[in-house]
Design a protein around this motif. Sequence first.
Motif, PDB file in Angstrom:
ATOM      1  N   ASP A 150       0.735   3.888   1.585  1.00  0.00           N
ATOM      2  CA  ASP A 150       0.972   4.399   2.938  1.00  0.00           C
ATOM      3  C   ASP A 150       1.401   3.300   3.907  1.00  0.00           C
ATOM      4  O   ASP A 150       1.322   3.466   5.118  1.00  0.00           O
ATOM      5  N   SER A 151       1.895   2.192   3.383  1.00  0.00           N
ATOM      6  CA  SER A 151       2.270   1.048   4.209  1.00  0.00           C
ATOM      7  C   SER A 151       3.462   1.360   5.112  1.00  0.00           C
ATOM      8  O   SER A 151       4.328   2.170   4.765  1.00  0.00           O
ATOM      9  N   ASP A 152       3.493   0.693   6.243  1.00  0.00           N
ATOM     10  CA  ASP A 152       4.612   0.832   7.182  1.00  0.00           C
ATOM     11  C   ASP A 152       5.734  -0.164   6.891  1.00  0.00           C
ATOM     12  O   ASP A 152       6.731  -0.181   7.601  1.00  0.00           O
ATOM     13  N   HIS A 159       0.866  -1.178   0.000  1.00  0.00           N
ATOM     14  CA  HIS A 159       0.000   0.000   0.000  1.00  0.00           C
ATOM     15  C   HIS A 159       0.906   1.232   0.000  1.00  0.00           C
ATOM     16  O   HIS A 159       1.965   1.220   0.630  1.00  0.00           O
TER      17      HIS A 159
END
Length: 136
Positions: free
Chosen positions: A95-97, A93
């Motif tokens: 905005d993935s971490d 994603h």
Amino acid sequence: MAQIPLAARPQKDIRVKVGADNYEKHVSDINWPSNQTAQSWHGGTPDAIAPDLSEGDQVCNLTFIQAWDDEDSFCRFAFDHAGETVTISYKPHADSDVEFTAEVTLIRPQIGGKVNQFNESTISMPSTVPTLVPVP
């Protein structure tokens, strides 16, 4: 026991970087299938079990649109650089971490396909086992 909440979501805005270039607009599928196989030996008694885990060759499967008229397309990059090793980074994603990275060896893609369709190509590239990297 604690009830662990589920935070799954469909992939809709991935990030795929090959070297320094972003190709997520060209890619429709990226995956590293497991290269591990579980096996066990069973003896003549219930407690005579020898489990094992075998490691096979790792691959990275990448499906992308064939856009041959675009000099900067991923299909042209893979075609022109077949046999070279590059770093691929993948975020499930935007905005993935987390991000996964691996070294892959590019192979030449399929050329052509059915008329009146967007033609894709899938390549299965030799790869290192991907590394999960936290993104700050």
